[in-house]
Design a protein around this motif. Structure first.
Motif, PDB file in Angstrom:
ATOM      1  N   GLY A   1      -5.968  27.261  43.014  1.00  0.00           N
ATOM      2  CA  GLY A   1      -5.395  26.153  42.271  1.00  0.00           C
ATOM      3  C   GLY A   1      -4.304  26.625  41.323  1.00  0.00           C
ATOM      4  N   THR A   2      -3.735  25.694  40.592  1.00  0.00           N
ATOM      5  CA  THR A   2      -2.650  26.002  39.660  1.00  0.00           C
ATOM      6  C   THR A   2      -2.901  25.322  38.324  1.00  0.00           C
ATOM      7  OG1 THR A   2      -1.340  24.113  40.428  1.00  0.00           O
ATOM      8  CG2 THR A   2      -0.932  26.233  41.506  1.00  0.00           C
ATOM      9  N   ALA A   3      -2.141  25.770  37.333  1.00  0.00           N
ATOM     10  CA  ALA A   3      -2.160  25.140  36.011  1.00  0.00           C
ATOM     11  C   ALA A   3      -0.723  25.066  35.507  1.00  0.00           C
ATOM     12  CB  ALA A   3      -3.027  25.936  35.043  1.00  0.00           C
ATOM     13  N   GLU A   4      -0.391  23.974  34.839  1.00  0.00           N
ATOM     14  CA  GLU A   4       0.969  23.802  34.352  1.00  0.00           C
ATOM     15  C   GLU A   4       1.317  24.854  33.305  1.00  0.00           C
ATOM     16  OE1 GLU A   4       1.605  19.873  32.935  1.00  0.00           O
ATOM     17  OE2 GLU A   4       1.191  18.922  34.869  1.00  0.00           O
ATOM     18  N   LYS A   5       2.550  25.275  33.326  1.00  0.00           N
ATOM     19  CA  LYS A   5       3.015  26.296  32.397  1.00  0.00           C
ATOM     20  C   LYS A   5       3.073  25.753  30.983  1.00  0.00           C
ATOM     21  CE  LYS A   5       6.668  29.766  31.844  1.00  0.00           C
ATOM     22  NZ  LYS A   5       7.947  30.304  32.413  1.00  0.00           N
ATOM     23  N   GLY A   6       2.694  26.597  30.016  1.00  0.00           N
ATOM     24  CA  GLY A   6       2.802  26.220  28.605  1.00  0.00           C
ATOM     25  C   GLY A   6       1.591  25.503  28.047  1.00  0.00           C
ATOM     26  N   ASN A   7       0.528  25.423  28.826  1.00  0.00           N
ATOM     27  CA  ASN A   7      -0.692  24.752  28.370  1.00  0.00           C
ATOM     28  C   ASN A   7      -1.837  25.742  28.187  1.00  0.00           C
ATOM     29  OD1 ASN A   7       0.438  22.143  28.386  1.00  0.00           O
ATOM     30  ND2 ASN A   7       0.066  21.957  30.590  1.00  0.00           N
ATOM     31  N   MET A   8      -2.838  25.304  27.443  1.00  0.00           N
ATOM     32  CA  MET A   8      -4.068  26.090  27.295  1.00  0.00           C
ATOM     33  C   MET A   8      -5.155  25.437  28.134  1.00  0.00           C
ATOM     34  SD  MET A   8      -4.053  27.094  23.241  1.00  0.00           S
ATOM     35  CE  MET A   8      -5.357  28.304  23.473  1.00  0.00           C
ATOM     36  N   ILE A   9      -5.980  26.253  28.746  1.00  0.00           N
ATOM     37  CA  ILE A   9      -7.051  25.711  29.575  1.00  0.00           C
ATOM     38  C   ILE A   9      -8.378  26.337  29.177  1.00  0.00           C
ATOM     39  CG2 ILE A   9      -5.481  25.332  31.516  1.00  0.00           C
ATOM     40  CD1 ILE A   9      -6.788  27.745  32.901  1.00  0.00           C
ATOM     41  N   MET A  10      -9.447  25.688  29.593  1.00  0.00           N
ATOM     42  CA  MET A  10     -10.798  26.206  29.410  1.00  0.00           C
ATOM     43  C   MET A  10     -11.427  26.449  30.769  1.00  0.00           C
ATOM     44  SD  MET A  10     -12.621  24.275  26.206  1.00  0.00           S
ATOM     45  CE  MET A  10     -12.813  22.756  27.137  1.00  0.00           C
TER      46      MET A  10
ATOM     47  N   ILE B   1      -3.686  34.800  35.166  1.00  0.00           N
ATOM     48  CA  ILE B   1      -3.319  33.458  35.608  1.00  0.00           C
ATOM     49  C   ILE B   1      -1.973  33.122  34.988  1.00  0.00           C
ATOM     50  CG2 ILE B   1      -3.922  31.014  35.527  1.00  0.00           C
ATOM     51  CD1 ILE B   1      -6.842  31.813  35.311  1.00  0.00           C
ATOM     52  N   LYS B   2      -0.996  32.728  35.812  1.00  0.00           N
ATOM     53  CA  LYS B   2       0.338  32.403  35.325  1.00  0.00           C
ATOM     54  C   LYS B   2       0.627  30.928  35.564  1.00  0.00           C
ATOM     55  CE  LYS B   2       2.231  37.055  35.863  1.00  0.00           C
ATOM     56  NZ  LYS B   2       3.312  37.892  36.448  1.00  0.00           N
ATOM     57  N   GLY B   3       1.123  30.271  34.515  1.00  0.00           N
ATOM     58  CA  GLY B   3       1.404  28.851  34.600  1.00  0.00           C
ATOM     59  C   GLY B   3       2.435  28.522  35.664  1.00  0.00           C
ATOM     60  N   GLY B   4       2.167  27.471  36.433  1.00  0.00           N
ATOM     61  CA  GLY B   4       3.089  27.021  37.470  1.00  0.00           C
ATOM     62  C   GLY B   4       3.030  27.824  38.747  1.00  0.00           C
ATOM     63  N   GLN B   5       2.159  28.839  38.791  1.00  0.00           N
ATOM     64  CA  GLN B   5       2.029  29.664  39.986  1.00  0.00           C
ATOM     65  C   GLN B   5       0.609  29.568  40.542  1.00  0.00           C
ATOM     66  OE1 GLN B   5       3.371  33.709  39.497  1.00  0.00           O
ATOM     67  NE2 GLN B   5       5.074  33.125  38.150  1.00  0.00           N
ATOM     68  N   ALA B   6       0.516  29.670  41.866  1.00  0.00           N
ATOM     69  CA  ALA B   6      -0.802  29.605  42.500  1.00  0.00           C
ATOM     70  C   ALA B   6      -1.660  30.775  42.036  1.00  0.00           C
ATOM     71  CB  ALA B   6      -0.653  29.621  44.014  1.00  0.00           C
ATOM     72  N   SER B   7      -2.877  30.470  41.723  1.00  0.00           N
ATOM     73  CA  SER B   7      -3.806  31.507  41.263  1.00  0.00           C
ATOM     74  C   SER B   7      -4.776  31.934  42.357  1.00  0.00           C
ATOM     75  CB  SER B   7      -4.598  30.998  40.047  1.00  0.00           C
ATOM     76  OG  SER B   7      -5.341  29.848  40.389  1.00  0.00           O
TER      77      SER B   7
ATOM     78  N   VAL C   1      -4.798  20.192  30.442  1.00  0.00           N
ATOM     79  CA  VAL C   1      -3.696  19.402  30.992  1.00  0.00           C
ATOM     80  C   VAL C   1      -3.108  20.099  32.212  1.00  0.00           C
ATOM     81  CG1 VAL C   1      -1.410  18.421  30.533  1.00  0.00           C
ATOM     82  CG2 VAL C   1      -3.153  18.453  28.732  1.00  0.00           C
ATOM     83  N   GLY C   2      -3.077  19.399  33.328  1.00  0.00           N
ATOM     84  CA  GLY C   2      -2.395  19.895  34.515  1.00  0.00           C
ATOM     85  C   GLY C   2      -3.047  21.060  35.226  1.00  0.00           C
ATOM     86  N   THR C   3      -4.346  21.236  35.080  1.00  0.00           N
ATOM     87  CA  THR C   3      -5.010  22.338  35.783  1.00  0.00           C
ATOM     88  C   THR C   3      -5.848  21.832  36.945  1.00  0.00           C
ATOM     89  OG1 THR C   3      -6.563  24.190  35.581  1.00  0.00           O
ATOM     90  CG2 THR C   3      -6.943  22.295  34.145  1.00  0.00           C
ATOM     91  N   THR C   4      -5.742  22.533  38.074  1.00  0.00           N
ATOM     92  CA  THR C   4      -6.570  22.242  39.253  1.00  0.00           C
ATOM     93  C   THR C   4      -7.388  23.474  39.637  1.00  0.00           C
ATOM     94  OG1 THR C   4      -4.817  22.901  40.808  1.00  0.00           O
ATOM     95  CG2 THR C   4      -4.859  20.586  40.103  1.00  0.00           C
ATOM     96  N   ILE C   5      -7.503  24.424  38.737  1.00  0.00           N
ATOM     97  CA  ILE C   5      -8.157  25.697  39.034  1.00  0.00           C
ATOM     98  C   ILE C   5      -9.673  25.521  39.172  1.00  0.00           C
ATOM     99  CG2 ILE C   5      -8.715  27.974  38.091  1.00  0.00           C
ATOM    100  CD1 ILE C   5      -5.922  28.042  36.891  1.00  0.00           C
TER     101      ILE C   5
END
Length: 225
Positions: A197-206, A133-139, A169-173
Motif C-alpha cells: 500500500g501507499t501513504a500520502e507524502k507529508g502526513n503522519m500515520i499510525m 516507508i516513503k510518502g507517495g511511494q509503494a511500500s 490521512v491518505g494511507t492504504t498500508i
C-alpha cells in the motif's frame, strides 16, 4: 383585534391526550433505560482495570459468585484481578440533576468485565522496518518486525493470525503476518508483517496491531513520511 379560538373536537382532543401521554411514558422509559445502561469491556488477566469515575461515585467489583472482590469511591485505578473470568462492577452515583437538566446518571450502572486468560503486549521499542516507508511511494515488500510478549494464565498455546493496519490521512498500508499464522510461546515472540500500500507524502500515520483479545495497540510514527 381579531381573536382566534382553537376548537378541538372530542376525537381530536382524545388523540392529543394520547399523544401527550405516550410522550411522557417514552420519556420516563428513556430515563429509566439511561439510568440502567450497561457497558462491557475485555481486559487481560495480567492487565489492571482503569476506569474514570467522579470522586463521589461509589463502586464495587463482584466475581461470578457475587462475592465482593474490591470496592471504593472515585476512579478505578490499577485494579488487578486474581484470575480470569467474568466480573461485574456495580456503580452507584448521586443524581446530577436539579430538576432542570442532567437528571440522569452520567455513568453506566453496571460494567461487565471479561478478564481473558491470555495477554499479548507489543514492545514498540523493538519496532523495525526493512526499509523506510516513503510518502507517495509503494511500500510493497517492506517487512515490519516487532517483539510481542505473550502470557497465558494456564500456559496454553495459541496461534496468532491478525494483520497489521494503518490509520491516518491518505494511507492504504496494511501488513500481512509472515507465514499467515504464528504459534505464540510464553514470553517474547518476534512477529513479522509484510506490508503493501501507499501513504500520502507529508502526513503522519499510525500502525495498529491487534492483540490476542482483538484489542488494538497503536504506534504513531514520530516523523512525517
Amino acid at each position: 383585534m381579531n381573536k382566534y379560538i382553537l376548537f378541538l373536537s372530542p376525537f381530536r382532543g382524545l388523540a392529543l391526550m394520547l399523544i401527550l401521554a405516550g410522550n411522557l411514558i417514552f420519556a420516563q422509559n428513556a430515563a429509566h433505560s439511561d439510568d440502567q445502561r450497561e457497558e462491557s469491556i475485555t481486559i487481560a488477566y495480567s492487565h489492571p482495570l482503569n476506569y474514570f469515575l467522579n470522586d463521589d461515585v461509589k463502586w464495587e467489583m463482584r466475581n461470578e459468585k457475587g462475592q465482593i472482590e474490591s470496592s471504593g469511591f472515585g476512579s478505578i485505578n490499577n485494579q488487578k484481578v486474581k484470575q480470569p473470568g467474568l466480573y461485574t462492577v456495580l456503580i452507584n452515583e448521586k443524581k446530577l440533576g436539579t430538576g432542570q437538566t442532567n437528571d440522569h446518571n452520567q455513568f453506566p450502572s453496571k460494567i461487565n468485565i471479561n478478564v481473558s486468560s491470555k495477554s499479548l503486549d507489543f514492545d514498540f521499542s523493538t519496532l523495525k522496518f526493512s526499509r523506510d516507508i516513503k510518502g507517495g511511494q509503494a511500500s510493497d515488500g517492506i517487512i515490519v518486525s516487532i517483539n510481542a510478549i505473550y502470557n497465558s494464565f494456564d500456559n496454553a498455546k495459541v496461534k496468532y493470525d491478525h494483520q497489521m493496519t494503518s490509520a491516518g490521512v491518505g494511507t492504504t498500508i496494511v501488513g500481512k503476518l509472515k507465514g499467515g499464522k504464528f504459534e505464540l510461546k510464553q514470553g517474547v515472540n518476534t512477529l513479522q508483517f509484510i506490508i503493501e500500500g501507499t501513504a500520502e507524502k507529508g502526513n503522519m500515520i499510525m500502525l495498529d496491531f491487534k492483540d490476542i483479545n482483538n484489542q488494538t495497540q497503536s504506534y504513531s510514527l514520530t516523523q512525517k513520511i
